[in-house]
Enzyme design. Structure first.
Site, mmCIF file in Angstrom:
data_model
loop_
_atom_site.group_PDB
_atom_site.id
_atom_site.type_symbol
_atom_site.label_atom_id
_atom_site.label_comp_id
_atom_site.label_asym_id
_atom_site.label_seq_id
_atom_site.Cartn_x
_atom_site.Cartn_y
_atom_site.Cartn_z
ATOM 1 N N ASP A 59 -47.509 -22.143 -5.813
ATOM 2 C CA ASP A 59 -48.160 -21.519 -4.662
ATOM 3 C C ASP A 59 -49.268 -20.611 -5.190
ATOM 4 O O ASP A 59 -49.143 -20.011 -6.246
ATOM 5 C CB ASP A 59 -47.149 -20.704 -3.847
ATOM 6 C CG ASP A 59 -47.728 -20.270 -2.503
ATOM 7 O OD1 ASP A 59 -47.379 -20.892 -1.477
ATOM 8 O OD2 ASP A 59 -48.558 -19.328 -2.477
ATOM 9 N N LYS A 85 -46.391 -15.316 -4.446
ATOM 10 C CA LYS A 85 -45.214 -15.945 -3.843
ATOM 11 C C LYS A 85 -44.408 -16.742 -4.866
ATOM 12 O O LYS A 85 -43.174 -16.732 -4.829
ATOM 13 C CB LYS A 85 -45.643 -16.874 -2.707
ATOM 14 C CG LYS A 85 -46.135 -16.119 -1.497
ATOM 15 C CD LYS A 85 -46.503 -17.048 -0.360
ATOM 16 C CE LYS A 85 -47.022 -16.224 0.816
ATOM 17 N NZ LYS A 85 -47.438 -17.084 1.950
ATOM 18 N N VAL A 109 -53.078 -26.152 -6.074
ATOM 19 C CA VAL A 109 -52.808 -27.549 -6.409
ATOM 20 C C VAL A 109 -53.984 -28.408 -5.975
ATOM 21 O O VAL A 109 -54.302 -28.517 -4.794
ATOM 22 C CB VAL A 109 -51.502 -28.028 -5.740
ATOM 23 C CG1 VAL A 109 -51.333 -29.526 -5.905
ATOM 24 C CG2 VAL A 109 -50.325 -27.320 -6.374
ATOM 25 N N THR A 133 -54.208 -31.272 1.305
ATOM 26 C CA THR A 133 -53.341 -31.236 0.124
ATOM 27 C C THR A 133 -52.130 -32.161 0.308
ATOM 28 O O THR A 133 -51.601 -32.708 -0.647
ATOM 29 C CB THR A 133 -52.910 -29.800 -0.201
ATOM 30 O OG1 THR A 133 -54.061 -28.962 -0.147
ATOM 31 C CG2 THR A 133 -52.318 -29.695 -1.595
ATOM 32 N N CYS A 172 -50.595 -44.168 6.355
ATOM 33 C CA CYS A 172 -50.345 -45.262 7.296
ATOM 34 C C CYS A 172 -50.201 -44.679 8.704
ATOM 35 O O CYS A 172 -50.636 -45.269 9.680
ATOM 36 C CB CYS A 172 -49.043 -45.982 6.960
ATOM 37 S SG CYS A 172 -49.057 -46.915 5.434
ATOM 38 N N CYS A 185 -50.951 -21.688 11.421
ATOM 39 C CA CYS A 185 -50.014 -20.602 11.719
ATOM 40 C C CYS A 185 -50.746 -19.265 11.798
ATOM 41 O O CYS A 185 -50.313 -18.355 12.494
ATOM 42 C CB CYS A 185 -48.937 -20.537 10.640
ATOM 43 S SG CYS A 185 -47.931 -22.020 10.608
ATOM 44 N N CYS A 244 -53.934 -49.739 4.667
ATOM 45 C CA CYS A 244 -53.838 -48.342 4.214
ATOM 46 C C CYS A 244 -54.546 -48.213 2.855
ATOM 47 O O CYS A 244 -54.229 -48.935 1.907
ATOM 48 C CB CYS A 244 -52.380 -47.924 4.083
ATOM 49 S SG CYS A 244 -52.195 -46.262 3.411
HETATM 50 ZN ZN LIG Z 1 -49.906 -46.108 3.489
#
Ligand SMILES: [Zn+2]
Length: 356
Positions: A59, A85, A109, A133, A172, A185, A244
Site C-alpha cells: 500500500d 498503512k 503498484v 490497478t 471479459c 469512497c 478479450c
Molecule cells: Zn478475459
C-alpha cells in the site's frame, strides 16, 4: 485437552471443508494483498486469523483519521503518527497472529513493480480503490496463471469475483474502464458493513481455493447493496469473451504499461504535476469544473478562478502535517502543492480527481 495446547485453529479444523489438511495448506500458502484500505484490512484480518503462512501487503498511503471508521487494522495512534498503512498493517498482524510471516511494503503498484510481488505468491487479492490497478492485477494473474480475487466497494454497494485460470477474467466482464461511475469512497462515502460483506465473500473464495475446495468457489460476479438489500449474481459459466484482449488474446496491455500514461512531473517549488490517465476509449477528458467544485468542497475550500479550480484540502495533510493545495485544469491536469512526494501526489489525484 487444555485450552493452552489446543490448536488456535481448532474451530476452523472442525469444518468439514477445511480440516487439518486444509489448515496445513493454509499454513503453506502465501497471499498477496494489494491495497490496504477498508477491503484490504478486512481481507488481511481474515487471512491472518485463518492461519495463512505468509502475507505480503502493499500500500502506498498513510493512515488518516477518516480511515478509522472502516479500516479495522488501524488505530488513533497510527492516524496521529501518519504511519504508512503497510507498516501499521504488518505490526497489527504480528499482534493478531505471530505465526504469520507478514511483510508490509510501502509502494505504488505499477507495471514495473507488480511482477516482483506477484511471482512468489499463491493467491492475489485486491483491496484497491481504482479499476486501472485492478486491470493490472488481472493482467498479472492471467499471465502467471495465478488466482486473483477481485473485490470493490463504494458507498453501500460492492462486488466480488474470482478470476481463475482458463475462466472469465475481469476484462471479459468489464471491457474497458469507461464503466467507472466516477464515484470513489472519498467523494460519496462508504459503509463499513458493506465492506465487510464484500471482503468476507472475497476472502472466503480465496480460502476455498487454498484448501483445495475448488468446486465450492462461487463462480460468479456477486454484487450486493447493503442499503437496498439487493443481491445479484452473474454466473461466470460461459462468460469468457472470445475477444478479450487479456485472457483470449493474451495481450497484457496494463502490464505492458500501454495505458499507464499518467505522468507525474516534479515541478519543483514543493509541488507535483499530474497529467490525466487515458484509458480505453476515454482518451480525451474534459472536466466540468463547476461540478468538480461542488464535489471537492466537501473536502476543503475550493473556488473557480481564471478557468481553474483551486483550493486547499481540509481532509488531507501531508506526512509532515503540511496543508495540501490543489490546482485543477479543465483538461484534467492537476498540480498538487505541499509535497514533492510523487507517490503521495498520485494518491491525492487518484482519490479526488480521477473520479470527477
Ligand atoms: Zn478475459
Amino acid at each position: 485437552m487444555t485450552q493452552q495446547n489446543q490448536s488456535r485453529y481448532h474451530r476452523q479444523e472442525l469444518l468439514a471443508g477445511i480440516g487439518p489438511d486444509g489448515q496445513a495448506r493454509l499454513r503453506a500458502s502465501h497471499a498477496l494483498v494489494v491495497g490496504c484500505g477498508a477491503l484490504g484490512c478486512a481481507v488481511v484480518d481474515i487471512l491472518a486469523r485463518a492461519g495463512i503462512g505468509r502475507l505480503t501487503i502493499v500500500d502506498r498511503d498513510i493512515v488518516e483519521r477518516t480511515n478509522l471508521q472502516r479500516q479495522t487494522l488501524y488505530s488513533e495512534r497510527d492516524a496521529a503518527n501518519g504511519t504508512p498503512k503497510a507498516i501499521a498493517a504488518q505490526r497489527r498482524v504480528a499482534e493478531i497472529n505471530p505465526e504469520v510471516i507478514c511483510r508490509g511494503e510501502v509502494d505504488h503498484v505499477g507495471p514495473e513493480s507488480v511482477l516482483s510481488y506477484a511471482r512468489d505468491t499463491d493467491v492475489i487479492l485486491d483491496g484497491l480503490d481504482n479499476l486501472h490497478t485492478r486491470f493490472l492485477l488481472n493482467d498479472v494473474a492471467v499471465s502467471l496463471g495465478k488466482p486473483y480475487f477481485y473485490g470493490g466497494v463504494v458507498a453501500t454497494r460492492g462486488m466480488s469475483m474470482p478470476v481463475l485460470r482458463d475462466e472469465a477474467c475481469l476484462r471479459c466482464l468489464f471491457p474497458d474502464s469507461s464503466m467507472q461511475t466516477g464515484e470513489t469512497c472519498d467523494t460519496v462515502g462508504v459503509l463499513m458493513s458493506a465492506v465487510l460483506a464484500v471482503s468476507a465473500h472475497q476472502a472466503t473464495q480465496a480460502i476455498k481455493w487454498i484448501v483445495g475446495a475448488h468446486a465450492a468457489i462461487d463462480r460468479s460476479l456477486w454484487s450486493m447493496d447493503a442499503w437496498t438489500n439487493r443481491t445479484t449474481r452473474v454466473s461466470l459459466t460461459n462468460a469468457r469473451d472470445a475477444n478479450c484482449p487479456c485472457c483470449a488474446a493474451r495481450n497484457f496491455e496494463f502490464l505492458a504499461g500501454m495505458h499507464d500514461d499518467q505522468a507525474a512531473i516534479l515541478c519543483g517549488r514543493n509541488a507535483v504535476q499530474i497529467a490525466p490517465r487515458r484509458t480505453g476509449t476515454n482518451a480525451t477528458m474534459a472536466l466540468d469544473l463547476r461540478r468538480a467544485a461542488v464535489t471537492l468542497r466537501a473536502h476543503g475550500t475550493f473556488i473557480e478562478r481564471d478557468g481553474l479550480l483551486v483550493g486547499t484540502f481540509t481532509s488531507v495533510r501531508t506526512n509532515d502535517d503540511s496543508a495540501v493545495e490543489l490546482t485543477l485544469f479543465p483538461d484534467g491536469r492537476a498540480i498538487v502543492k505541499g509535497t514533492t512526494d510523487e507517490v503521495f501526489a498520485r494518491s491525492v489525484y487518484d482519490r479526488f480527481v480521477s473520479g470527477l
